[in-house]
Design a protein around this motif. Structure first.
Motif, PDB file in Angstrom:
ATOM      1  N   UNK A 138       0.833  -1.201   0.000  1.00 17.80           N
ATOM      2  CA  UNK A 138       0.000   0.000   0.000  1.00 17.80           C
ATOM      3  C   UNK A 138       0.871   1.256   0.000  1.00 17.80           C
ATOM      4  N   UNK A 139       1.919   1.259   0.802  1.00 16.50           N
ATOM      5  CA  UNK A 139       2.835   2.406   0.843  1.00 16.50           C
ATOM      6  C   UNK A 139       3.477   2.643  -0.517  1.00 16.50           C
ATOM      7  N   UNK A 140       3.987   1.584  -1.143  1.00 16.01           N
ATOM      8  CA  UNK A 140       4.600   1.739  -2.464  1.00 16.01           C
ATOM      9  C   UNK A 140       3.581   2.203  -3.505  1.00 16.01           C
ATOM     10  N   UNK A 154       3.876   5.619  -5.640  1.00 10.61           N
ATOM     11  CA  UNK A 154       3.753   5.589  -7.102  1.00 10.61           C
ATOM     12  C   UNK A 154       2.639   6.522  -7.573  1.00 10.61           C
ATOM     13  N   UNK A 155       1.520   6.522  -6.870  1.00 11.23           N
ATOM     14  CA  UNK A 155       0.416   7.414  -7.208  1.00 11.23           C
ATOM     15  C   UNK A 155       0.834   8.877  -7.078  1.00 11.23           C
ATOM     16  N   UNK A 156       1.681   9.159  -6.098  1.00 11.57           N
ATOM     17  CA  UNK A 156       2.188  10.524  -5.921  1.00 11.57           C
ATOM     18  C   UNK A 156       2.985  10.983  -7.140  1.00 11.57           C
ATOM     19  N   UNK A 215       1.372   9.591   2.643  1.00 15.69           N
ATOM     20  CA  UNK A 215       2.639   8.861   2.575  1.00 15.69           C
ATOM     21  C   UNK A 215       3.265   8.756   3.962  1.00 15.69           C
ATOM     22  N   UNK A 216       3.274   9.835   4.702  1.00 17.84           N
ATOM     23  CA  UNK A 216       3.872   9.835   6.037  1.00 17.84           C
ATOM     24  C   UNK A 216       3.109   8.901   6.974  1.00 17.84           C
TER      25      UNK A 216
END
Length: 97
Positions: free
Chosen positions: A54-56, A60-62, A74-75
């Motif tokens: 989920x973090x990755x 990637x979406x960012x 993200x944080x």
């Protein structure tokens, strides 16, 4: 099933030098298990596999969606992911020995 893929995976340098699992040990096998549909065993292999993916995905979406700000998400996802990794590592170390 995933033992066939182990010869293609990157070895853990920390485990090779110290003989002790690192915080991220099992991640590659867990991701492979997720992609082959073995969701329960992936969680047992590396409990933070889903939060890490989920973090990755958010990172990637960012990069893809530059119009929105994903910094807070993200944080927060990074903090949750690190906490799960540390707690599961401590649990694994105390239950192995």
């Amino acid at each position: 099933m995933y033992y066939q893929m182990e010869k293609y995976m990157i070895p853990c340098l920390f485990k090779k030098t110290t003989g002790i699992d690192c915080v991220g040990c099992g991640f590659q096998r867990a991701v492979y298990m997720v992609f082959t549909g073995d969701f329960k065993d992936a969680f047992y292999m590396f409990p933070a596999v889903y939060t890490t993916l989920l973090f990755f995905s958010i990172v990637l979406l960012n990069f893809i969606d530059t119009k929105r700000n994903y910094h807070k998400l993200i944080v927060v996802s990074a903090i949750v992911n690190v906490l799960i990794m540390i707690i599961s590592y401590i649990y694994k170390m105390y239950n192995l020995y």
